[in-house]
Design an enzyme around this catalytic site. Sequence first.
Site, PDB file in Angstrom:
ATOM      1  N   GLY A  15       0.924  -1.407  -0.071  1.00 31.70           N
ATOM      2  CA  GLY A  15      -0.058   0.075  -0.069  1.00 31.70           C
ATOM      3  C   GLY A  15       0.860   1.272  -0.002  1.00 31.70           C
ATOM      4  O   GLY A  15       0.524   2.057  -0.736  1.00 31.70           O
ATOM      5  N   ILE A 179      -3.201 -19.020   7.004  1.00 31.75           N
ATOM      6  CA  ILE A 179      -1.802 -19.326   7.076  1.00 31.75           C
ATOM      7  C   ILE A 179      -1.891 -20.801   7.649  1.00 31.75           C
ATOM      8  O   ILE A 179      -0.961 -21.410   7.154  1.00 31.75           O
ATOM      9  CB  ILE A 179      -0.913 -18.218   8.099  1.00 31.75           C
ATOM     10  CG1 ILE A 179      -0.955 -16.915   7.194  1.00 31.75           C
ATOM     11  CG2 ILE A 179       0.328 -18.711   8.416  1.00 31.75           C
ATOM     12  CD1 ILE A 179      -0.407 -15.718   8.036  1.00 31.75           C
ATOM     13  N   HIS A 436     -14.362 -27.184 -23.544  1.00 27.31           N
ATOM     14  CA  HIS A 436     -14.218 -28.603 -23.354  1.00 27.31           C
ATOM     15  C   HIS A 436     -12.882 -29.160 -23.734  1.00 27.31           C
ATOM     16  O   HIS A 436     -12.500 -28.610 -24.755  1.00 27.31           O
ATOM     17  CB  HIS A 436     -15.344 -29.318 -23.824  1.00 27.31           C
ATOM     18  CG  HIS A 436     -15.417 -30.924 -23.479  1.00 27.31           C
ATOM     19  ND1 HIS A 436     -15.715 -31.156 -22.273  1.00 27.31           N
ATOM     20  CD2 HIS A 436     -15.210 -31.949 -24.165  1.00 27.31           C
ATOM     21  CE1 HIS A 436     -15.723 -32.614 -22.173  1.00 27.31           C
ATOM     22  NE2 HIS A 436     -15.334 -33.021 -23.390  1.00 27.31           N
TER      23      HIS A 436
END
Length: 451
Positions: A15, A179, A436
């Site tokens: 951040g 964790i 598929h």
Amino acid sequence: MTREVDLFVIGAGSGGVRAARIAAGHGASVMIAEEFRFGGTCVIRGCVPKKLLVLASRFADAFDEARSFGWQLDAPRFDWATLREAKEREISRLEGIYRRNLENARVEAVASRATLAGPDTVRIETTGEIIRAGRILIATGGTPFRPDIPGAELAVTSNEIFDLPALPASIVIEGGGFIAVEFGCLLARLGVKVCVVYRGTQIMRGFDDDLREHLASAMRAHGIEILTQTELKAIERKEDGYRVALSSGESRDTGLVMLATGRLPKTDGLGLEAAGVATGAKGAITVTPDSRTNVPTIWAVGDVTNRLALTPIAIREGHAFADTEFGGKPWTCDHHDVPAAVFSTPEIGTVGLTETHARERHGAIAIYRSTFRPMHNVLSDAPERMLMKLVVDVATDRVLGVHICGPDAAEMVQVAGIAIKMGATKAQFDATVALHPSAAEELVTMRTPVT
Ligand code: NDP
């Protein structure tokens, strides 16, 4: 004379680094301080090294499966030191990239602890220098929580586990969250005998109940012991390892003890009081949706705010802050319908509402569920099945949740997350032609609700 900057960021994790770079790109003068290693938990001792360990561990299954596909293999041997050193080279490389990106963005990076000296001043602890900042962003992340039991300090946490000198023969892991299950699964595949001790009735609280059961039984089938409604009461050092006392009255001898009992916002000694920053539950910094604290010059993003402790969320919160405050482009990070993965084996991928939450909020819902053996298990004797589940709102036909447990669940849910974010209906899932053969085709071919 006190130096002045437009923005001072405390903490160079996901951040903080994003906020610093974006703000500098908008023309702000920016300083960022980091007391440990640039990159934060994600890069240094979280997502990145953990995923490398997970990938390493899954070769164990691949070697077994390979034989049923015609490969002749000598007994493979695993060397922890090789993996640990390769992991260290990779995170050092990433750390270098983080530092270079900051330099290229003309952010001044300081390798030091920094603390708040007041509402608009920061102290660089290694030099004592005081910096005056127009705005301060706290992005200090989180730190493992250790329950208060005798001997808790003898256990490792996710901070230490990556750099063990050697793998133990056995481990007791306390916790039933991200964790604990990720390390339980990966260590078991690297040859460690694993015992998970969890206080609740089923691991992965908060996840869809079908996923929780599916994962727990797959882990047990792989030889991982899971003790529920059990807690560690004490840890004691023995000559050749540790002895743990359990709440059941039993005790266990083990090579290592790991505490994976959650993380706490990292605010110790940060000077929050000096600046008057308010905190809430678990000591998390209290913020508005646009990451403002109660102090007009101070913002906070990422794990230190204890909103959603996920790297991409911290990055978005930091980016939104920088665009809003320095770029004249206000926006906020949306915390709804965030795709999440647990890198257990089998893996979990999930987005949107669980069945339980959907029933609480929407009333009538339809559940589509399928379990099947993934194709690479078909030739081997591996009994493991894959689980896929859709939660649909009957009134609007909207798909409210997608939950997957099995190989590549994270990859599938990243893409399914786009459909969920767009408000896709079950009819639109059905109108999508199956690819598929794939496992993901099951997401668009489930036609009959189970409830
Ligand atoms: P979690 O919150 O996921 O799990 C903590 C576990 O510890 C829970 O099972 C909890 O039990 C238990 N616990 C908490 N306190 C105590 C206690 N005093 N005694 C015994 N057990 C206790 O935390 P983690 O540490 O596993 O991870 C921290 C966060 O990091 C995660 O929540 C997640 O946001 C992030 N993360 C994300 C990953 C990813 O995206 N793949 C990977 C790793 C971490 P209970 O359920 O009863 O509360």
